[in-house]
Write a protein that holds these residues in place. Structure first.
Motif, PDB file in Angstrom:
ATOM      1  N   LYS A   5       0.860  -1.185   0.000  1.00 45.82           N
ATOM      2  CA  LYS A   5       0.000   0.000   0.000  1.00 45.82           C
ATOM      3  C   LYS A   5       0.897   1.237   0.000  1.00 45.82           C
ATOM      4  O   LYS A   5       1.375   1.673   1.049  1.00 45.82           O
ATOM      5  N   PRO A   6       1.137   1.797  -1.193  1.00 46.81           N
ATOM      6  CA  PRO A   6       2.039   2.949  -1.253  1.00 46.81           C
ATOM      7  C   PRO A   6       1.381   4.198  -0.692  1.00 46.81           C
ATOM      8  O   PRO A   6       0.161   4.286  -0.532  1.00 46.81           O
ATOM      9  N   TRP A   7       2.202   5.178  -0.393  1.00 44.04           N
ATOM     10  CA  TRP A   7       1.694   6.429   0.166  1.00 44.04           C
ATOM     11  C   TRP A   7       0.733   7.128  -0.786  1.00 44.04           C
ATOM     12  O   TRP A   7      -0.172   7.828  -0.347  1.00 44.04           O
ATOM     13  N   LEU A   8       0.878   6.917  -2.115  1.00 45.17           N
ATOM     14  CA  LEU A   8      -0.030   7.550  -3.069  1.00 45.17           C
ATOM     15  C   LEU A   8      -1.459   7.057  -2.869  1.00 45.17           C
ATOM     16  O   LEU A   8      -2.416   7.817  -2.951  1.00 45.17           O
ATOM     17  N   VAL A   9      -1.591   5.748  -2.636  1.00 40.56           N
ATOM     18  CA  VAL A   9      -2.922   5.181  -2.444  1.00 40.56           C
ATOM     19  C   VAL A   9      -3.483   5.608  -1.093  1.00 40.56           C
ATOM     20  O   VAL A   9      -4.683   5.868  -0.945  1.00 40.56           O
ATOM     21  N   ASN A  10      -2.593   5.708  -0.100  1.00 41.21           N
ATOM     22  CA  ASN A  10      -3.034   6.171   1.212  1.00 41.21           C
ATOM     23  C   ASN A  10      -3.337   7.659   1.229  1.00 41.21           C
ATOM     24  O   ASN A  10      -3.929   8.166   2.178  1.00 41.21           O
ATOM     25  N   ARG A  11      -2.917   8.341   0.152  1.00 43.73           N
ATOM     26  CA  ARG A  11      -3.198   9.769  -0.031  1.00 43.73           C
ATOM     27  C   ARG A  11      -2.633  10.612   1.130  1.00 43.73           C
ATOM     28  O   ARG A  11      -3.282  11.506   1.654  1.00 43.73           O
ATOM     29  N   SER A  12      -1.386  10.292   1.515  1.00 41.94           N
ATOM     30  CA  SER A  12      -0.732  11.081   2.557  1.00 41.94           C
ATOM     31  C   SER A  12      -0.400  12.471   2.036  1.00 41.94           C
ATOM     32  O   SER A  12      -0.094  12.657   0.856  1.00 41.94           O
ATOM     33  N   LYS A  13      -0.422  13.443   2.897  1.00 41.69           N
ATOM     34  CA  LYS A  13      -0.050  14.796   2.520  1.00 41.69           C
ATOM     35  C   LYS A  13       1.473  14.893   2.410  1.00 41.69           C
ATOM     36  O   LYS A  13       2.208  14.219   3.126  1.00 41.69           O
ATOM     37  N   ALA A 121       5.736  -6.946 -10.324  1.00 36.56           N
ATOM     38  CA  ALA A 121       4.830  -7.079  -9.192  1.00 36.56           C
ATOM     39  C   ALA A 121       3.449  -6.546  -9.552  1.00 36.56           C
ATOM     40  O   ALA A 121       3.311  -5.614 -10.344  1.00 36.56           O
ATOM     41  N   SER A 122       2.431  -7.164  -8.967  1.00 39.43           N
ATOM     42  CA  SER A 122       1.066  -6.705  -9.196  1.00 39.43           C
ATOM     43  C   SER A 122       0.781  -5.489  -8.327  1.00 39.43           C
ATOM     44  O   SER A 122       1.539  -5.156  -7.417  1.00 39.43           O
ATOM     45  N   GLY A 123      -0.313  -4.837  -8.618  1.00 44.38           N
ATOM     46  CA  GLY A 123      -0.694  -3.670  -7.840  1.00 44.38           C
ATOM     47  C   GLY A 123      -2.194  -3.622  -7.682  1.00 44.38           C
ATOM     48  O   GLY A 123      -2.833  -4.637  -7.437  1.00 44.38           O
ATOM     49  N   SER A 124      -2.778  -2.449  -7.893  1.00 48.35           N
ATOM     50  CA  SER A 124      -4.212  -2.309  -7.719  1.00 48.35           C
ATOM     51  C   SER A 124      -4.736  -1.228  -8.651  1.00 48.35           C
ATOM     52  O   SER A 124      -3.994  -0.394  -9.175  1.00 48.35           O
ATOM     53  N   ARG A 125      -6.052  -1.261  -8.865  1.00 54.14           N
ATOM     54  CA  ARG A 125      -6.744  -0.270  -9.686  1.00 54.14           C
ATOM     55  C   ARG A 125      -7.218   0.847  -8.753  1.00 54.14           C
ATOM     56  O   ARG A 125      -7.952   0.589  -7.797  1.00 54.14           O
ATOM     57  N   GLN A 126      -6.798   2.083  -9.066  1.00 55.70           N
ATOM     58  CA  GLN A 126      -7.106   3.212  -8.197  1.00 55.70           C
ATOM     59  C   GLN A 126      -7.636   4.378  -9.015  1.00 55.70           C
ATOM     60  O   GLN A 126      -7.320   4.530 -10.200  1.00 55.70           O
ATOM     61  N   LEU A 127      -8.436   5.200  -8.384  1.00 53.35           N
ATOM     62  CA  LEU A 127      -8.947   6.396  -9.044  1.00 53.35           C
ATOM     63  C   LEU A 127      -7.806   7.359  -9.348  1.00 53.35           C
ATOM     64  O   LEU A 127      -6.907   7.568  -8.518  1.00 53.35           O
ATOM     65  N   ALA A 128      -7.857   7.964 -10.533  1.00 52.75           N
ATOM     66  CA  ALA A 128      -6.795   8.882 -10.940  1.00 52.75           C
ATOM     67  C   ALA A 128      -6.857  10.194 -10.179  1.00 52.75           C
ATOM     68  O   ALA A 128      -5.818  10.788  -9.857  1.00 52.75           O
ATOM     69  N   GLY A 129      -8.071  10.678  -9.897  1.00 59.50           N
ATOM     70  CA  GLY A 129      -8.207  11.992  -9.290  1.00 59.50           C
ATOM     71  C   GLY A 129      -7.474  12.153  -7.973  1.00 59.50           C
ATOM     72  O   GLY A 129      -6.669  13.089  -7.812  1.00 59.50           O
ATOM     73  N   PRO A 130      -7.710  11.285  -6.972  1.00 62.45           N
ATOM     74  CA  PRO A 130      -7.018  11.447  -5.687  1.00 62.45           C
ATOM     75  C   PRO A 130      -5.495  11.362  -5.817  1.00 62.45           C
ATOM     76  O   PRO A 130      -4.779  12.071  -5.109  1.00 62.45           O
ATOM     77  N   ILE A 131      -5.008  10.518  -6.707  1.00 61.37           N
ATOM     78  CA  ILE A 131      -3.555  10.400  -6.874  1.00 61.37           C
ATOM     79  C   ILE A 131      -2.997  11.658  -7.523  1.00 61.37           C
ATOM     80  O   ILE A 131      -1.927  12.156  -7.149  1.00 61.37           O
ATOM     81  N   GLY A 132      -3.720  12.207  -8.498  1.00 60.68           N
ATOM     82  CA  GLY A 132      -3.279  13.471  -9.082  1.00 60.68           C
ATOM     83  C   GLY A 132      -3.239  14.587  -8.053  1.00 60.68           C
ATOM     84  O   GLY A 132      -2.303  15.407  -8.033  1.00 60.68           O
ATOM     85  N   ARG A 133      -4.231  14.609  -7.182  1.00 57.76           N
ATOM     86  CA  ARG A 133      -4.246  15.650  -6.143  1.00 57.76           C
ATOM     87  C   ARG A 133      -3.088  15.462  -5.165  1.00 57.76           C
ATOM     88  O   ARG A 133      -2.492  16.435  -4.699  1.00 57.76           O
ATOM     89  N   THR A 134      -2.762  14.210  -4.848  1.00 56.14           N
ATOM     90  CA  THR A 134      -1.634  13.945  -3.964  1.00 56.14           C
ATOM     91  C   THR A 134      -0.334  14.431  -4.587  1.00 56.14           C
ATOM     92  O   THR A 134       0.539  14.988  -3.905  1.00 56.14           O
ATOM     93  N   LEU A 135      -0.201  14.231  -5.909  1.00 52.51           N
ATOM     94  CA  LEU A 135       0.992  14.692  -6.615  1.00 52.51           C
ATOM     95  C   LEU A 135       0.928  16.179  -6.953  1.00 52.51           C
ATOM     96  O   LEU A 135       1.884  16.728  -7.530  1.00 52.51           O
ATOM     97  N   GLN A 136      -0.208  16.809  -6.642  1.00 53.69           N
ATOM     98  CA  GLN A 136      -0.414  18.235  -6.900  1.00 53.69           C
ATOM     99  C   GLN A 136      -0.260  18.556  -8.385  1.00 53.69           C
ATOM    100  O   GLN A 136       0.391  19.525  -8.784  1.00 53.69           O
ATOM    101  N   THR A 137      -0.863  17.700  -9.203  1.00 47.18           N
ATOM    102  CA  THR A 137      -0.841  17.891 -10.651  1.00 47.18           C
ATOM    103  C   THR A 137      -2.064  17.231 -11.253  1.00 47.18           C
ATOM    104  O   THR A 137      -2.780  16.500 -10.568  1.00 47.18           O
ATOM    105  N   ASP A 138      -2.307  17.518 -12.522  1.00 49.25           N
ATOM    106  CA  ASP A 138      -3.360  16.825 -13.266  1.00 49.25           C
ATOM    107  C   ASP A 138      -2.714  15.746 -14.130  1.00 49.25           C
ATOM    108  O   ASP A 138      -1.836  16.047 -14.957  1.00 49.25           O
ATOM    109  N   LEU A 139      -3.129  14.509 -13.951  1.00 45.20           N
ATOM    110  CA  LEU A 139      -2.537  13.387 -14.681  1.00 45.20           C
ATOM    111  C   LEU A 139      -3.195  13.238 -16.045  1.00 45.20           C
ATOM    112  O   LEU A 139      -4.422  13.313 -16.163  1.00 45.20           O
ATOM    113  N   PRO A 140      -2.406  12.979 -17.108  1.00 45.57           N
ATOM    114  CA  PRO A 140      -2.991  12.800 -18.446  1.00 45.57           C
ATOM    115  C   PRO A 140      -3.623  11.417 -18.596  1.00 45.57           C
ATOM    116  O   PRO A 140      -2.994  10.393 -18.307  1.00 45.57           O
TER     117      PRO A 140
END
Length: 593
Positions: A5-13, A121-140
């Motif tokens: 569970k990476p920090w991106l999925v956990n949506r840490s600040k 390694a496998s991962g998971s399917r996640q919504l793009a919006g929250p991850i883009g907000r965590t990275l403080q950018t808009d993902l293409p």
């Protein structure tokens, strides 16, 4: 090992804004990809979109490793999170509308399987919006089909903007087909066919338009890198699509159009632009008629004959040996013709042989083509008729004749000093190529020799099996004489068929009746059946299934029916009586154990 569970999925600040260190098109070795690489206070993040222009056949693991060598330095890359967007489907986006697009999120780590193969390694399917907000950018995010090198370069030249690209949905093909139909005059010459064709493709148009309406260019944390412009059909097409409905008529007028369309398509050049819309319009009309017949049966009404007439007009590809007295008799009524290789109907026949093998071509009195090969012995590939109406012209002097077990089956009728040769019609529902083998010949003859209700009885698998395989059946014996030359009077065919059906009914009334045995198999667990089912038929044609118990008794079951018709996940296979007894015995032994 705990779930990753990476920090991106956990949506840490993040205390520090991510720094974009690479944003480019990578074209090296086996890799063609649009990439963005960030450095964050929690590690690196690599976003990538593999581009369609990448024609390499490397698997995903090799692709990511090659990409990582270019961008990340030497392994290991334990600090790296990989982001790969799932493509957006504009014309089937219902499941995305309320939540937005998704990313595949996983660590840049590799595992080695027991066979030595390395896997990402496998991962998971996640919504793009929250991850883009965590990275403080808009993902293409990429609409399916838009991920090309040309589009990627345009997107890099206009960062953060949505680029307009050609439409890769189903609609452009639908529009082109409808315009070809209009150019061919289909709305005027075949109004039912046009309505059926246009209605189906209008569904595609409405789905694409609805997808565009649902999908914005951007959301919070993501944006579309590219999207096609919404459909804009030309005025002449839009006018015809307005208020379009399916034809309410499903009977003779629709059937006549379907026959006309298929006949016209058969005589077109294989590259004729009208061919595709004509064929598809005919197919859609047939589908309407099939649905109408189903509705008639469900409602308890007698089905109309229109669909049968459409099926009877469709030629059936047939292959057989081109040798013997029957062929010589038939040949006297055939007309030699040049081989019309470019006709669509000939292309259909050539699917069953190679053009270089064809040495002769003929047409019969009704215009059907017969191709003959230069094999030894020669073989024929013919357009065989299905229309059972020809049997009404046969007389007490008509003889059904076939040389060799694989020669053509013809009805020979003396008339006015000559012999008329008719193709014995194939089944209305059989596909091709037809070969004149035991069960297929029986299926051809029974509908001609019996009334419809009795024919329906013989369509039961067990009944047909008894008619073909039981040693007491007269018609099958007459069709397989010593020496293989069949000469069987038409009156005898009808008499033998009636006698054999009566014989089968007597067998089914016996105690015990004849059975077919089937094994129900769960292939995930074993190839051996876990249940044996036996099937018989009542004298009035109803199939009866019983679950076979270890002691040989049976109880009623619908399990086989459920498996056959896809309502059960298991599979079935036919068993011999000995196999059925064996597997029932295994169940007995298992219970004792």
């Amino acid at each position: 090992m705990p779930e990753w569970k990476p920090w991106l999925v956990n949506r840490s600040k993040q205390a520090v804004r991510p720094r974009e260190v690479r944003h480019e098109l990578v074209e090296s070795g086996v890799v063609t990809a649009y990439v963005i690489l960030w450095e964050t206070d929690r590690g690196r993040v690599l976003f990538f979109e593999r581009l369609r222009d990448d024609e390499s056949t490397v698997d995903e693991t090799s692709f990511v490793r090659e990409l990582g060598r270019d961008l990340l330095g030497p392994e290991p890359w334990d600090d790296v999170v990989l982001l790969n967007p799932f493509p957006v489907l504009i014309d089937s986006l219902a499941h995305e509308t309320s939540v937005g697009p998704h990313l595949h999120v996983r660590p840049a780590r590799f595992t080695t399987a027991g066979d030595g193969k390395v896997w990402l390694a496998s991962g998971s399917r996640q919504l793009a919006g929250p991850i883009g907000r965590t990275l403080q950018t808009d993902l293409p995010i990429w609409v399916k089909g838009s991920n090309t090198v040309v589009t990627a370069r345009a997107a890099l030249a206009q960062p953060g903007q949505t680029v307009t690209v050609p439409d890769e949905s189903k609609w452009p093909r639908s529009e082109a087909r409808l315009l070809r139909a209009i150019d061919a005059g289909l709305p005027e010459s075949h109004p039912y066919g046009w309505a059926a064709l246009a209605f189906e493709h209008n569904i595609t148009l409405n789905a694409v338009r609805a997808g565009h309406a649902r999908l914005p260019d951007r959301g919070d944390g993501w944006f579309l890198a590219a999207r096609p412009a919404p459909p804009q059909p030309p005025e002449r097409l839009s006018r015809l699509l307005e208020g379009l409905t399916l034809p309410a008529e499903r009977g003779e007028p629709v059937g006549r159009e379907a026959i006309s369309l298929e006949s016209a398509a058969g005589d077109m050049d294989r590259d004729d632009p009208r061919l595709d819309p004509y064929q598809q319009a005919a197919e859609f009309l047939r589908n309407l008629m099939v649905r109408n017949r189903s509705a008639e049966i469900v409602a308890g009404r007698t089905p109309t004959a229109a669909l049968d007439r459409v099926r009877a007009a469709q030629p059936l590809p047939v292959t057989a040996v081109w040798a013997g007295p029957v062929v010589e008799t038939w040949l006297r009524s055939l007309t030699p013709v040049p081989l019309p290789l470019r006709l669509h109907r000939i292309a259909t026949l050539l699917r069953h042989t190679h053009v270089d093998e064809v040495s002769e071509a003929y047409r019969d009195k009704d215009g059907r083509y017969v191709l003959v090969t230069a094999d030894d012995p020669p073989r024929m590939i013919a357009e065989w008729q299905r229309d059972p109406a020809v049997a009404a012209t046969w007389t007490g002097e008509t003889v059904l004749a076939m040389d060799r077990p694989d020669g053509p089956l013809l009805a020979l009728t003396p008339e006015a000093g000559r012999t008329r040769a008719d193709m014995v019609p194939g089944s209305l529902v059989d596909g091709g190529p037809l070969r004149f083998t035991g069960e297929r010949v029986m299926r051809m003859l029974l509908p001609l020799a019996l009334d419809p209700a009795t024919t329906e009885f013989t369509n039961r698998s067990l009944v047909l099996e008894l008619l073909v395989e039981h040693p007491g059946m007269r018609l099958q014996a007459a069709l397989t004489p010593p020496g293989n030359a069949v000469r069987l009077g038409w009156d005898d065919v009808r008499a033998f068929a009636a006698e054999d059906v009566a014989h089968v009914r007597r067998l089914l009334a016996g105690d015990p009746p004849p059975y077919q045995y089937f094994g129900i198999v769960n292939t995930i667990i074993s190839r051996d059946p876990y249940q044996v089912v036996r099937r018989t038929v009542t004298v009035d044609g109803h199939e009866v299934d019983e679950r076979v118990h270890p002691d040989g008794s049976g109880t009623s079951t619908t399990l086989l029916w459920e498996v056959m018709y896809g309502r059960h996940d298991d599979e079935y296979r036919r068993l011999s009586p000995a196999e059925a007894s064996h597997y029932a015995g295994l169940r007995r032994a298992s219970r004792r154990g």
